[in-house]
Each structure stands twice: as C-alpha cells, then as structure tokens.
Write a protein that holds these residues in place. Structure first.
Motif, PDB file in Angstrom:
ATOM      1  N   LEU A 114      94.258 -17.754  14.345  1.00 45.03           N
ATOM      2  CA  LEU A 114      93.969 -19.152  14.065  1.00 45.03           C
ATOM      3  C   LEU A 114      94.045 -19.745  12.770  1.00 45.03           C
ATOM      4  N   GLY A 115      94.355 -18.885  11.653  1.00 43.76           N
ATOM      5  CA  GLY A 115      94.871 -19.365  10.371  1.00 43.76           C
ATOM      6  C   GLY A 115      93.967 -19.211   9.360  1.00 43.76           C
ATOM      7  N   ALA A 116      92.653 -18.336   9.581  1.00 42.38           N
ATOM      8  CA  ALA A 116      91.793 -18.181   8.396  1.00 42.38           C
ATOM      9  C   ALA A 116      92.164 -16.909   7.787  1.00 42.38           C
ATOM     10  N   GLU A 117      91.639 -16.613   6.690  1.00 43.41           N
ATOM     11  CA  GLU A 117      91.600 -15.830   5.708  1.00 43.41           C
ATOM     12  C   GLU A 117      90.795 -14.627   5.868  1.00 43.41           C
ATOM     13  N   VAL A 118      90.989 -13.450   6.200  1.00 39.51           N
ATOM     14  CA  VAL A 118      89.918 -12.339   6.487  1.00 39.51           C
ATOM     15  C   VAL A 118      89.784 -11.511   5.378  1.00 39.51           C
ATOM     16  N   TYR A 119      88.482 -11.141   5.023  1.00 37.69           N
ATOM     17  CA  TYR A 119      88.302 -10.131   3.855  1.00 37.69           C
ATOM     18  C   TYR A 119      87.111  -9.335   4.724  1.00 37.69           C
TER      19      TYR A 119
ATOM     20  N   GLY B 159      85.028 -27.296  12.022  1.00 41.15           N
ATOM     21  CA  GLY B 159      85.839 -28.595  12.753  1.00 41.15           C
ATOM     22  C   GLY B 159      87.333 -28.029  12.728  1.00 41.15           C
ATOM     23  N   HIS B 160      87.384 -26.663  12.213  1.00 43.62           N
ATOM     24  CA  HIS B 160      88.716 -26.194  12.066  1.00 43.62           C
ATOM     25  C   HIS B 160      88.848 -24.636  11.627  1.00 43.62           C
ATOM     26  N   PHE B 161      89.839 -23.845  11.605  1.00 38.41           N
ATOM     27  CA  PHE B 161      89.852 -22.429  11.225  1.00 38.41           C
ATOM     28  C   PHE B 161      90.966 -22.331   9.839  1.00 38.41           C
ATOM     29  N   LYS B 162      91.837 -23.068   9.950  1.00 35.44           N
ATOM     30  CA  LYS B 162      93.051 -22.778   9.038  1.00 35.44           C
ATOM     31  C   LYS B 162      92.509 -22.843   7.465  1.00 35.44           C
ATOM     32  N   GLY B 163      92.862 -21.827   6.777  1.00 38.91           N
ATOM     33  CA  GLY B 163      92.405 -21.997   5.296  1.00 38.91           C
ATOM     34  C   GLY B 163      91.008 -21.307   5.142  1.00 38.91           C
ATOM     35  N   LEU B 164      90.076 -21.116   6.206  1.00 43.81           N
ATOM     36  CA  LEU B 164      88.671 -20.812   5.837  1.00 43.81           C
ATOM     37  C   LEU B 164      88.649 -19.411   5.605  1.00 43.81           C
ATOM     38  N   LYS B 165      87.883 -18.982   4.727  1.00 43.87           N
ATOM     39  CA  LYS B 165      87.858 -17.633   4.116  1.00 43.87           C
ATOM     40  C   LYS B 165      86.629 -16.974   4.785  1.00 43.87           C
ATOM     41  N   VAL B 166      86.785 -15.863   5.516  1.00 40.31           N
ATOM     42  CA  VAL B 166      85.806 -15.184   6.463  1.00 40.31           C
ATOM     43  C   VAL B 166      85.615 -13.603   5.600  1.00 40.31           C
TER      44      VAL B 166
END
Length: 318
Positions: free
Chosen positions: A186-191, A157-164
């Motif tokens: 979109l605000g996700a954290e990418v690894y 339901g959102h992207f902000k703060g998701l760890k991907v």
C-alpha cells in the motif's frame, strides 16, 4: 454502494493475493457498516461455525458479532468436545460440517497454512465450504491485518509514505507478517525494532531493523506486538526473559510516549502484557488505538464475511 465496488472471494485465508483496490473496497465497506449502513438482506439462510483450536477472546467474539449483524445463523463448535480429540483430521471435520449444512467455517489453528488442504482439493475430494482464516500458527492473520489497515486509514486517510514501526516478537507474530506485506504493497515505509533474537533476515525485504529510540520520534504508527511466550518452548532466550528489562528497552513508557509526534498512533493486536509492551496506564491514552482496533474489528470482519458470501453466492448475494 454499487455491487461493482464490492469484493467477492470464495475464501478469505490470506492478504498476500489481495489487490490494492480490493483492500480499499473492504475498508470502505467496513467504514460504511461502522457508520450504520444497512446490511444486504439475505434471501436464504446462511450457516456459519467458528472453529477455534487456539484460545481467543477478541477474534472469536468479534467474528460472532459480525456474523450476527449480517444475519447469519451461527452454529456452535467446541474443539474440546469434538472428534478432533479422537484423531479426526481438520479436513474430515470440515467434511462433517459441510454434510450437516454449514456454508462457512471461521478457523483458527496452530498449523501454518492449515487451509491449503481445505481449499486446494485433490481430484477425488468434493468439500464445498468457505474458509475464513482467523489465524494460522505463525503464518497469517488476515482479519487482524485488515482491521489494522482500517484503523490506520481512519486516522490518516491514506497509507503512502506513512512510517510504521513493528516492534517486538516479530518472528512468532502472524500479525506482523500479514501487516508488513500489506503495508508495503500500500506504499507505507516499514521499520522493525525489538530483540534481534526474534527477528529474521527474511523480513529485510520489507524494512530495516533499528533501535527503538532511533525510531520513536519519526514514526506515524507504532505497532506493538505481544511477547508470545506460548510459542517460545524451544527458544533458549525464554529462560532469560525479564519483563521489566524488556519494557525498559523495547516498551512504550511515558518518556517514549511524549517523544512521539503529536499525531502518531500506537497499535497492539492484543492481549496486551501491561508494563511489558506498553505501560498499563497508556492503554486508554489518546494516542493508543487498542480499543478502536477492537471496535473496528467487528465492521471489518463483516466486510470480509460479506465478501465470502458474495464469492460463494450465499444468501442470494452476488
């Protein structure tokens, strides 16, 4: 849905210049189509051709299904029997399509940014055809990226703060490049994880490269990438590649599957190398979104094609 919320683009070749509100609008439109929402009625015919100069099953068929659902007339194109084999340039092939009445062309090509010659015309050129990028070399794959965003949004339901975590053959992956750019916006954290020989410092601006087992229990999304052997002809590491060893070090096996958080999802653009990136018997597991990604691809490509129809005022759409 009011027209104010609908995206209009003359071409759809990259995610780089998409605004966040446009991404959100495209996701909502694709979700609307998935729920059975009516397509806009075309008041005049629109002709589209799918020009795939690289092999494809999912993307090619998905685009054609999306085109037919929108009511477009699909004109077949077979590169193996085209004048490309006589030395015709991609621009001249597009000029032919334009002259014959084609309105939109969906193109997959091995050359990075092939579309630049088709959309940034020289003063003497008059090509007038919409271009949808179905993948350019190791550059961009906007439709796969957008269906990935739809699938993540559908689940969380959102992207902000998701760890991907993006794992695998990153350097050669147009999916990875598109997704890392848009997820960051979109605000996700990418690894990142995978063999360091398939990683480049240019990706450090988007995230940090870590060992897979340090990430596995922390991530919300595990995005696996196919090992692209066809792009490794000049890579000395290709001769040393061992599928079993890769799976042990960088693949998702049952032990790693169980170590994930309960609501973590696994994604893969396909085709999957079974027991390399992912254990074969996990492809249809509860956490794996592979089938849902393919399903969502039809609806997202409908939204993308519709954006081009509106951007070019085709079929009476504005």
């Amino acid at each position: 849905m009011k027209n104010l919320n609908l995206v209009a683009l003359p071409h759809f070749v990259s995610v780089e210049n998409l605004r966040n509100d446009e991404v959100e609008a495209l996701i909502k439109r694709a979700e609307y189509f998935k729920k059975g929402g009516a397509v806009a009625r075309l008041t005049s015919p629109v002709y589209v051709t799918n020009m795939f100069f690289e092999d494809s099953s999912r993307t090619h068929t998905s685009f054609e299904m999306a085109e037919r659902k929108l009511g477009l007339t699909v004109i077949p194109f077979d590169p193996a029997h085209s004048s490309v084999n006589k030395g015709e340039t991609l621009y001249d092939t597009s000029l032919v399509m334009n002259a014959l009445g084609i309105d939109l062309e969906v193109i997959r090509h091995s050359q990075n940014e092939y579309y630049e010659d088709l959309i940034n015309l020289k003063q003497h050129q008059k090509l007038n055809i919409g271009v949808i990028n179905a993948g350019d070399g190791s550059g961009q794959h906007p439709s796969q990226c957008m269906l990935d965003m739809m699938t993540i949004h559908e689940h969380f339901g959102h992207f902000k703060g998701l760890k991907v975590a993006i794992v695998g053959d990153i350097t050669n992956s147009r999916v990875a490049k598109s997704d890392m750019e848009l997820l960051t916006k979109l605000g996700a954290e990418v690894y990142f994880s995978g063999p360091e020989c398939w990683y480049s410092e240019e990706f450090d601006q988007y995230g940090k490269h870590e060992e897979l087992d340090k990430l596995i229990s922390k991530m919300d999304v595990m995005m696996l990438l196919r090992v692209q052997h066809e792009r490794h002809s000049s890579d000395p590491n290709e001769k040393k590649f061992d599928a079993h060893r890769y799976h042990e070090k960088y693949g998702i096996n049952h032990k790693r599957y169980e170590a994930m958080k309960k609501d973590t999802i696994i994604m893969h653009p396909g085709p999957i190398n079974h027991d390399v990136e992912l254990s074969g018997d996990l492809v249809e597991s509860d956490k794996c979104m592979f089938v849902r990604q393919m399903e969502n691809g039809v609806f997202m490509r409908m939204a993308m094609l519709e954006a081009a129809l509106r951007g070019r005022k085709l079929g009476g759409l504005e």
